[in-house]
Design an enzyme around this catalytic site. Structure first.
Site, PDB file in Angstrom:
ATOM      1  N   LYS A   1       1.377  -1.102  -0.201  1.00  0.00           N
ATOM      2  CA  LYS A   1      -0.251  -0.274   0.145  1.00  0.00           C
ATOM      3  C   LYS A   1       1.133   1.464  -0.234  1.00  0.00           C
ATOM      4  O   LYS A   1       0.272   1.835  -0.971  1.00  0.00           O
ATOM      5  CB  LYS A   1      -0.466   0.411   1.234  1.00  0.00           C
ATOM      6  CG  LYS A   1      -1.666  -1.117   1.779  1.00  0.00           C
ATOM      7  CD  LYS A   1      -2.908  -0.710   2.560  1.00  0.00           C
ATOM      8  CE  LYS A   1      -2.123  -0.793   4.229  1.00  0.00           C
ATOM      9  NZ  LYS A   1      -1.405  -2.227   3.893  1.00  0.00           N
TER      10      LYS A   1
ATOM     11  N   ARG B   1      -9.511   0.954   8.727  1.00  0.00           N
ATOM     12  CA  ARG B   1      -9.451  -0.103   8.797  1.00  0.00           C
ATOM     13  C   ARG B   1     -10.294  -1.016   9.845  1.00  0.00           C
ATOM     14  O   ARG B   1      -9.784  -2.232  10.364  1.00  0.00           O
ATOM     15  CB  ARG B   1      -8.155   0.042  10.170  1.00  0.00           C
ATOM     16  CG  ARG B   1      -7.117  -0.172   9.500  1.00  0.00           C
ATOM     17  CD  ARG B   1      -5.660  -0.625  10.509  1.00  0.00           C
ATOM     18  NE  ARG B   1      -4.364  -0.963  10.650  1.00  0.00           N
ATOM     19  CZ  ARG B   1      -3.875  -0.648   9.928  1.00  0.00           C
ATOM     20  NH1 ARG B   1      -3.254   0.462   8.827  1.00  0.00           N
ATOM     21  NH2 ARG B   1      -2.577  -1.604   9.959  1.00  0.00           N
TER      22      ARG B   1
ATOM     23  N   ARG C   1      11.396  -5.749   4.414  1.00  0.00           N
ATOM     24  CA  ARG C   1      11.019  -4.285   4.610  1.00  0.00           C
ATOM     25  C   ARG C   1      12.266  -3.624   5.182  1.00  0.00           C
ATOM     26  O   ARG C   1      12.594  -3.538   6.284  1.00  0.00           O
ATOM     27  CB  ARG C   1      10.274  -3.941   4.692  1.00  0.00           C
ATOM     28  CG  ARG C   1       9.591  -2.878   4.976  1.00  0.00           C
ATOM     29  CD  ARG C   1       7.881  -1.780   4.626  1.00  0.00           C
ATOM     30  NE  ARG C   1       7.127  -2.994   6.046  1.00  0.00           N
ATOM     31  CZ  ARG C   1       6.152  -2.481   6.296  1.00  0.00           C
ATOM     32  NH1 ARG C   1       5.093  -2.390   4.939  1.00  0.00           N
ATOM     33  NH2 ARG C   1       5.684  -3.695   6.874  1.00  0.00           N
TER      34      ARG C   1
ATOM     35  N   ARG D   1      11.538  -1.320  11.249  1.00  0.00           N
ATOM     36  CA  ARG D   1      10.600  -0.433  11.683  1.00  0.00           C
ATOM     37  C   ARG D   1      10.652  -2.013  12.767  1.00  0.00           C
ATOM     38  O   ARG D   1      10.743  -2.405  13.158  1.00  0.00           O
ATOM     39  CB  ARG D   1       9.125  -1.003  10.917  1.00  0.00           C
ATOM     40  CG  ARG D   1       9.094   0.604  10.218  1.00  0.00           C
ATOM     41  CD  ARG D   1       7.604   0.126   9.256  1.00  0.00           C
ATOM     42  NE  ARG D   1       6.414  -0.155   9.483  1.00  0.00           N
ATOM     43  CZ  ARG D   1       5.157  -0.505   8.871  1.00  0.00           C
ATOM     44  NH1 ARG D   1       5.096   0.073   7.978  1.00  0.00           N
ATOM     45  NH2 ARG D   1       4.158  -1.122   9.642  1.00  0.00           N
TER      46      ARG D   1
ATOM     47  N   ARG E   1      -0.458  -8.034  13.471  1.00  0.00           N
ATOM     48  CA  ARG E   1      -2.064  -7.115  12.702  1.00  0.00           C
ATOM     49  C   ARG E   1      -1.686  -8.265  11.848  1.00  0.00           C
ATOM     50  O   ARG E   1      -2.921  -8.016  11.090  1.00  0.00           O
ATOM     51  CB  ARG E   1      -0.331  -6.582  12.314  1.00  0.00           C
ATOM     52  CG  ARG E   1       0.638  -5.467  12.986  1.00  0.00           C
ATOM     53  CD  ARG E   1       2.061  -5.039  12.248  1.00  0.00           C
ATOM     54  NE  ARG E   1       2.092  -4.233  11.245  1.00  0.00           N
ATOM     55  CZ  ARG E   1       3.656  -4.367  10.612  1.00  0.00           C
ATOM     56  NH1 ARG E   1       4.675  -5.227  11.415  1.00  0.00           N
ATOM     57  NH2 ARG E   1       3.531  -4.222   9.825  1.00  0.00           N
TER      58      ARG E   1
END
Ligand code: AP5
Ligand code: MG
Ligand code: ZN
Length: 268
Positions: A18, A93, A132, A165, A177
């Site tokens: 996203k 969300r 990531r 992160r 998550r």
């Protein structure tokens, strides 16, 4: 008269792309990415009260309370660069947030134009998330294998430090998550499907191929670039006054241009 503002939503589980796609779309559409996760992280970096509150939820992989999130989005949308619309990334969300968003836009005589759903299987998502890396300063997104920065640990866009992160480093938080996503966000996707606004996109393709698919899926007319400045148009989102709130400082950050480069490899 048709509403000219462009409000789009990007859906997809954690790691589906996203953020990567929203940053490319904002250049094309001329409306900013509004990424709630990025806004929270910017506040965390600045040590604001909102950031401290958000950290306690985010590090565990849980959702920040709706009232806090919705207020932050409202504040972000009232900033001048969002007068023509926004690309929502990571918001709404759950159904409470979706209804709050619809009500907010309806008040301004606007609505969601389209919602794109980026699809990827769990194995691919995990690979994307664990590899990531994110710029601490401008939040540009990289991947150690699929899209590394030119210089190790240095952001191509702003020279900031590129790090992992905190919520990506904790495997239990990542799993939580993904579970929360399935449980709470799937009904929101169905909600927009029911409104015939949902377009599904295969997220396993290369970054560029996904972007092409997104553009044809959302398809609103791109705003023409570099038009000579005319009188401010009459119909815009409300409340130009910058409300004194902790989120204000992060306002323009999300619009910063990341360098969009060809990824080294394009699998997910
Ligand atoms: P948030 O920041 O929104 O994170 P997320 O939902 O977990 O989504 P991600 O950012 O992990 O994934 P992405 O889809 O953006 O993927 P990306 O482009 O990075 O939220 C974090 C936390 O904040 C939440 O857990 C919650 O606590 C809180 N929060 C946020 N919003 C909230 C809300 N509305 N309400 C309450 N709480 C909220 O891509 C992933 C990787 O893959 C990257 O490394 C990228 O380089 C790579 N990649 C992308 N596309 C491709 C491709 N096509 N091929 C190869 N590699 C690719
Ligand atoms: Mg993201
Ligand atoms: Zn940066």
């Amino acid at each position: 008269m048709a509403d000219k503002r462009t409000y789009l939503i990007l859906f997809g589980a954690q790691g589906s792309g996203k953020g990567t796609q929203a940053r490319m779309l904002q250049e094309w559409l001329g409306v900013p990415q509004v990424a709630t996760g990025d806004l929270f992280r910017a506040n965390m970096g600045q040590g604001t009260e909102l950031g401290k509150l958000a950290r306690s939820y985010m590090d565990r992989g849980e959702l920040v309370p709706d009232s806090v999130t919705v207020e932050m989005v409202k504040d972000r949308l009232s900033q001048p660069d969002a007068a023509k619309g926004a690309i929502f990334d990571g918001f709404p969300r759950n159904l409470t947030q979706a209804e709050a968003l619809d009500a907010m836009l309806a008040q301004w005589g606007a609505g969601i134009k389209a919602a794109a759903y980026i699809q990827l299987n769990r194995e691919q998502l995990m690979k994307r998330i664990t590899g990531r890396r994110t710029c601490k300063n401008c939040q540009a997104v990289y991947h150690v294998e699929f899209n590394p920065p030119k210089a190790d640990g240095v952001c191509d866009a702003c020279g900031g430090e590129v790090v992992q992160r905190a919520d990506d480093a904790d495997e239990a938080a990542v799993a939580r998550r993904l579970d929360i996503y399935l449980e709470q966000t799937t009904p929101v996707i169905d909600y927009y499907r029911g409104k015939k606004l949902l377009k599904e996109v295969d997220g396993s393709l290369s970054i560029e191929a996904v972007q092409q698919a997104m553009r044809s899926a959302v398809k609103p007319q791109p705003v023409r670039k570099a038009r000579p400045a005319k009188k401010a148009s009459a119909k815009k989102a409300p409340a130009k006054k910058a409300v004194k709130r902790t989120t204000k400082a992060v306002g323009k950050k999300t619009v910063k241009k990341p360098s969009v480069r060809k990824p080294k490899a394009t699998r997910g």
